[in-house]
Design a protein around this motif. Structure first.
Motif, mmCIF file in Angstrom:
data_model
loop_
_atom_site.group_PDB
_atom_site.id
_atom_site.type_symbol
_atom_site.label_atom_id
_atom_site.label_comp_id
_atom_site.label_asym_id
_atom_site.label_seq_id
_atom_site.Cartn_x
_atom_site.Cartn_y
_atom_site.Cartn_z
ATOM 1 N N THR A 40 48.921 85.972 16.720
ATOM 2 C CA THR A 40 49.592 85.119 17.720
ATOM 3 C C THR A 40 49.554 85.837 19.072
ATOM 4 O O THR A 40 49.258 85.233 20.108
ATOM 5 C CB THR A 40 51.066 84.860 17.316
ATOM 6 O OG1 THR A 40 51.081 84.355 15.981
ATOM 7 C CG2 THR A 40 51.722 83.857 18.241
ATOM 8 N N ASP B 183 50.028 83.862 22.625
ATOM 9 C CA ASP B 183 50.965 82.789 22.310
ATOM 10 C C ASP B 183 52.356 83.279 21.937
ATOM 11 O O ASP B 183 53.243 82.478 21.668
ATOM 12 C CB ASP B 183 50.421 81.935 21.137
ATOM 13 C CG ASP B 183 49.411 80.919 21.617
ATOM 14 O OD1 ASP B 183 49.353 80.674 22.844
ATOM 15 O OD2 ASP B 183 48.664 80.375 20.778
ATOM 16 N N TYR B 184 52.532 84.584 21.882
ATOM 17 C CA TYR B 184 53.828 85.149 21.493
ATOM 18 C C TYR B 184 54.813 84.961 22.647
ATOM 19 O O TYR B 184 54.410 84.877 23.809
ATOM 20 C CB TYR B 184 53.609 86.637 21.185
ATOM 21 C CG TYR B 184 54.762 87.365 20.566
ATOM 22 C CD1 TYR B 184 55.174 87.077 19.275
ATOM 23 C CD2 TYR B 184 55.425 88.371 21.264
ATOM 24 C CE1 TYR B 184 56.220 87.760 18.692
ATOM 25 C CE2 TYR B 184 56.477 89.075 20.698
ATOM 26 C CZ TYR B 184 56.876 88.760 19.407
ATOM 27 O OH TYR B 184 57.912 89.448 18.842
#
Lengths: 314, 114
Positions: free
Chosen positions: A267, A272-273
């Motif tokens: 991720t 996208d974290y």
């Protein structure tokens, strides 16, 4: 030059901008150096607040010098990446601001307390330096030249990080406990710094065949653990039970991969974290705030260039 | 025009300044550089740059490394056994660079005192 010839010739500092390199090589090298450059910049932004948070004037000065060094390393590396003719420095800086530029997993996590600083400045920088030392022998000459300067400066960073760790671990009981807590939080991320094992790494094969990468993830992780586990223990840090790390008879280590959170890792790899977005936007805001400086410089460059052209025509 | 010449001995090395040549254009500057600076010395590559295009700042104008104590910037200030060989290498390079910088400063000060 075709790929076969590149693979045959691939040695330390073998290729330079005057060589006609195939697109596949230039793409792979750009991806690798841009990632490295982005990481330098994002690392600097992560540590920047601690210039203010530093507990003493000495630490403040050292943190400030370190952040300055890291930004410099980023600039140096963007130049090395630019020399491959795929992307301009501006393009790469914009990609970083737009969340398209990738960077090291450890710099996606927010850092809020001073006790966390040695996790970056000693362990992550130590891990990075291990890797960078091998890249002095990379096949792209401008990258190797950048590594000469980076490695020259980096020793100070790691040792300063160690000094902070030593200070905290010989401090009050509360400081020692808080440092241990920070270590437990950061340890799995630090192990993941070297990525998944070699056979799971997507880009490893080609990059090592063409001499860009000099050592595999597993070897680097081993060398790092061999040097830094004893150091952690020396300062009284307890190595967490998980991820399980087995020491083999030949001095190498084996990390039980399923003890690490690879969903989180991938991720992060996609930016996208939650922390990724926070770090990227924070840096973008800083970049936007000083946009006017770049504009003034660009205008000045245009004027200066125009004047020298006119002079040349006289 | 005078052209400054930079020679690289082996592939992968840095180009180092080795002298200059007088030539009417870049092509001839390269040719003269080849003859004057690369005929006997081992050479892998040469650069030439027009002398007026080169900017310079020297010890008359600048205090390289600053005038305040910046020992916090040197690995040797932090007295710990290097965690790994690459940390030791970096420390040694810094110690050597700082030793030479200090020696140069002392020399300049001694000259300034005459």
């Amino acid at each position: 030059m075709d790929i076969e010839e590149v693979k045959r010739r691939a040695g330390p500092r073998e290729f330079s901008p005057k060589d006609d390199m195939p697109e596949e090589y230039r793409k792979a090298a750009t991806r690798m150096i841009q990632f490295h450059a982005n990481s330098e910049i994002m690392g600097a932004y992560l540590e920047r607040p601690f210039i203010r948070e530093a507990p003493s004037l000495d630490r403040k000065l050292a943190c400030s010098a370190k952040v300055q060094d890291e930004i410099g390393h980023g600039q140096l590396l963007y130049r090395a990446a630019e020399s491959l003719g795929m992307k301009s420095r501006d393009q790469m800086l914009d990609e970083l601001a737009e969340g398209k530029g990738k960077f090291l997993n450890c710099f996606h996590y927010p850092m809020s307390d001073w006790v966390e600083t040695p996790m970056i400045a000693f362990f992550v920088d130590g891990a990075a330096m291990r890797r960078q030392a091998t890249l002095k022998r990379t096949s792209w000459e401008p990258y190797a030249h950048a590594m000469d300067k980076v490695c020259f400066e980096e020793g100070f960073h790691v040792k300063h990080g160690e000094a902070i760790l030593h200070e905290l671990m010989t401090g009050s009981k509360a400081e020692q406990e808080a440092t241990q807590e920070a270590f437990e939080e950061w340890w799995p991320r630090i192990i993941q710094f070297f990525g998944p094992t070699n056979d799971k790494s997507t880009h490893h094969g080609f990059a090592s065949e063409v001499g860009l990468k000099q050592m595999g993830n597993d070897e680097l992780r081993n060398a790092f653990l061999n040097a830094y586990i004893p150091k952690a223990e020396k300062y009284g840090l307890e190595i967490p039970d998980e991820p399980r790390i087995r020491k083999n008879d030949d001095g190498t280590y084996e990390v039980v991969e399923e003890d690490l959170d690879w969903d989180e890792f991938f991720t992060i790899a996609k930016n996208d974290y939650e922390g990724s977005i926070q770090q990227i936007d924070g840096r973008k805001a800083a970049q936007d705030a000083v946009e006017w400086v770049r504009e003034v410089m660009d205008e000045h460059e245009q004027r200066a260039m125009g004047a020298s052209k006119q002079q040349a025509a006289d | 025009m005078i052209w400054e010449v930079f020679r690289q001995e082996n592939a992968g090395d840095y180009h180092e300044h080795c002298g200059n040549v007088h030539a009417p254009d870049r092509e001839m500057a390269l040719m003269f550089a080849e003859v004057q600076h690369a005929r006997r010395k081992p050479t892998n590559s040469l650069w030439v740059a027009p002398q007026p295009e080169i900017g310079e700042v020297d010890t008359e104008d600048a205090k390289f490394g600053g005038t305040t104590d910046k020992s916090y910037r040197w690995a040797s200030t932090y007295d710990f056994e290097a965690a790994a060989s690459e940390v030791a290498d970096s420390t040694n390079e810094q110690v050597e660079a700082e030793r030479r910088r200090k020696a140069q400063q002392d020399k300049q000060e001694a000259q300034g005192g005459d």
